[in-house]
Design an enzyme around this catalytic site. Structure first.
Site, short mmCIF file in Angstrom:
data_model
loop_
_atom_site.label_atom_id
_atom_site.label_comp_id
_atom_site.label_asym_id
_atom_site.label_seq_id
_atom_site.Cartn_x
_atom_site.Cartn_y
_atom_site.Cartn_z
N ASN A 208 0.85 -1.19 0.00
CA ASN A 208 0.00 0.00 0.00
C ASN A 208 0.88 1.24 0.00
OD1 ASN A 208 0.61 0.65 2.86
ND2 ASN A 208 -0.44 -1.30 3.19
N PRO A 303 -2.75 -12.30 10.03
CA PRO A 303 -3.19 -12.13 11.42
C PRO A 303 -3.46 -10.65 11.70
CG PRO A 303 -0.85 -12.64 11.31
CD PRO A 303 -1.39 -12.79 9.92
N PHE A 321 -4.88 2.74 14.35
CA PHE A 321 -5.11 3.78 13.34
C PHE A 321 -6.20 3.33 12.39
CE2 PHE A 321 -2.06 7.33 13.23
CZ PHE A 321 -1.35 7.03 14.38
N LYS A 335 -14.09 0.25 14.56
CA LYS A 335 -12.76 -0.34 14.77
C LYS A 335 -12.39 -0.36 16.25
CE LYS A 335 -10.57 0.02 10.93
NZ LYS A 335 -9.81 0.60 9.82
O1 C5P Z 1 -7.94 -3.64 10.06
P1 C5P Z 1 -7.70 -2.25 9.56
O2 C5P Z 1 -6.56 -2.22 8.62
O3 C5P Z 1 -8.88 -1.57 9.02
O4 C5P Z 1 -7.30 -1.40 10.89
C1 C5P Z 1 -6.23 -0.56 11.01
C2 C5P Z 1 -5.52 -0.74 12.32
O5 C5P Z 1 -5.31 -2.12 12.57
C3 C5P Z 1 -4.15 -0.11 12.30
O6 C5P Z 1 -3.83 0.31 13.60
C4 C5P Z 1 -3.27 -1.27 11.86
O7 C5P Z 1 -1.94 -1.11 12.28
C5 C5P Z 1 -3.93 -2.45 12.53
N1 C5P Z 1 -3.83 -3.71 11.80
C6 C5P Z 1 -3.21 -4.79 12.38
N2 C5P Z 1 -3.12 -5.99 11.72
C7 C5P Z 1 -3.66 -6.14 10.50
C8 C5P Z 1 -4.30 -5.05 9.89
C9 C5P Z 1 -4.36 -3.85 10.57
O8 C5P Z 1 -2.72 -4.67 13.49
N3 C5P Z 1 -3.54 -7.30 9.90
#
Ligand code: C5P
Length: 402
Positions: A208, A303, A321, A335
């Protein structure tokens, strides 16, 4: 409260072209209530004049060990200063300091003072990169000198590279942070930053646009606030202070492993990384060739590091975040619940905001509050976020005691 009010700053100016920025630095510092006394090396006088410095600081300007009533200017000044800031610091002066020379007022008072000494290097990029300068800088670092900068860019000599003195505004910000209360003293903070890369084949990956700037700024701000910081970073081209432990990872699984290796004695976990939610099922062992019009790649979920941290380490304060293009607050609140964390920092992703930009604009959401931080540099937002995270830490700990 103005942190710099009545702080005694001894500004040492050595003979580099960036000395022309010193009057502006003095103006910025005195506007904040700091008391600035200046010491010039002989060469510095070629770049900046004593009347200018005297007028702006409204304090005496010193140039010789024989200045001052009792001819002990070096001792007087070394005791007077809360901090000695040498800006610009030339390669020559770095060499003098690293060898303990005391052949003028500035070098002598640096040997005599017990106050922190900061140098802001300023020189041609080859001089900066020269092994001798680099080893002198390492020697200074190992002898309690703080080194701020240099910046990178176009130089007065027309070359481009590292060696620019930090701008007066940046030096002011660093001094601010230096004097700010160390609210995170003795706290262990783990911060993730940057993107992850999920390989598809030996030459391609899914990722990304995350630059890592927000996470790195948070790591620096937490460190300046006194924390022991571990930064777990996906691939970025950013650098971080030597005192911050940095663990480099590529994939979400590697980040997951690195985070869980560091959570046992962690107080606060800040998950600023843009972790890829999915990875390829099977990484191709050779390059995927262009054959059919469409191909199908099966992805499986990575995970969720933040969510798992909540399950296994419920006592750690957990900050997530949410980078969203729409329904920012709705998604952020969701979230907060889904990931069971104490705070979600929601940032809009768009033009001049979010991923690659130096600026950000965020909403900070906790179970009982929603604070909006207006658009500012990520370094500035990071300082404000560390304050809010500290408040959350205190609140959660006082609740836990009830
Ligand atoms: O799950 P999503 O990407 O929408 O949420 C964002 C938050 O979750 C961020 O703090 C990111 O660092 C964390 N995250 C995580 N593990 C993942 C995906 C996102 O810890 N596999």
């Amino acid at each position: 409260m103005n942190i710099l009010k009545n702080k005694k700053i001894l500004l040492g100016i050595t003979g580099g072209i960036a000395a022309y920025k010193c009057p502006e630095l003095i103006r910025l510092l005195t506007q904040q209530g700091a008391i600035v006394r200046t010491v010039l090396t002989a060469c510095a006088k070629n770049f900046v004049t004593i009347p200018t410095l005297q007028t702006l600081s409204n304090q005496p300007v010193y140039e010789s060990v024989w200045d001052g009533m009792d001819s002990m200017a070096h001792i007087e000044l070394s005791r007077w200063a809360d901090i000695v800031l040498i800006a610009p610091t030339t390669a020559n002066f770095i060499a003098l300091l690293s060898h303990g020379f005391a052949n003028d007022l500035l070098s002598t008072l640096c040997l005599a003072t017990t106050s922190p000494i900061v140098i802001a290097p300023s020189m041609n990029q080859q001089m900066y990169l020269n092994n001798l300068t680099q080893s002198n800088l390492i020697k200074l670092k190992n002898n309690r000198f703080l080194i701020w900068g240099p910046g990178d860019g176009i130089q007065a000599c027309g070359e481009t590279g590292p060696g620019r003195m930090l701008e007066p505004e940046e030096l002011l910000e660093n001094i601010h942070q230096f004097f700010a209360p160390k609210i995170m003293q003795n706290k262990n903070i783990v911060i993730t930053a940057g993107p992850t890369q999920e390989p598809l084949d030996p030459v391609r990956y899914l990722s990304n646009y995350s630059s890592g700037k927000m996470g790195y700024a948070l790591a620096e701000a937490a460190f300046t606030a006194g924390a022991n910081v571990t930064l777990i970073s996906g691939p970025t081209d950013l650098t971080i202070s030597n005192e911050i432990k940095k663990v480099e990872v590529l994939t979400a699984e590697e980040m997951h492993r690195a985070v869980f290796n560091h959570l046992d004695d962690c107080d606060i976990f800040i998950s600023a990384a843009a972790v890829c939610d999915y990875k390829t099922d099977n990484v191709a062992t050779s390059k995927i060739k262009k054959t059919d019009k469409t191909i199908t790649i099966t992805l499986t979920q990575n995970p969720d590091i933040l969510k798992e941290a909540a399950n296994y380490y419920p006592k750690i304060i957990r900050i997530g975040f949410a980078a969203e293009t729409h329904n920012l607050l709705e998604n952020a609140y969701k979230k907060l619940e889904d990931k069971n964390c104490h705070m979600i920092i929601a940032n809009e992703v768009g033009k001049d905001k979010g991923f690659h930009s130096n600026d950000n604009q965020v909403s900070v959401i906790t179970r009982n509050n929603n604070v909006h931080l207006k658009k500012a540099a990520k370094t500035e937002i990071a300082i404000q976020l560390i304050r809010l995270i500290h408040e959350t830490f205190l609140r959660e700990h006082s609740l836990a005691k009830c």
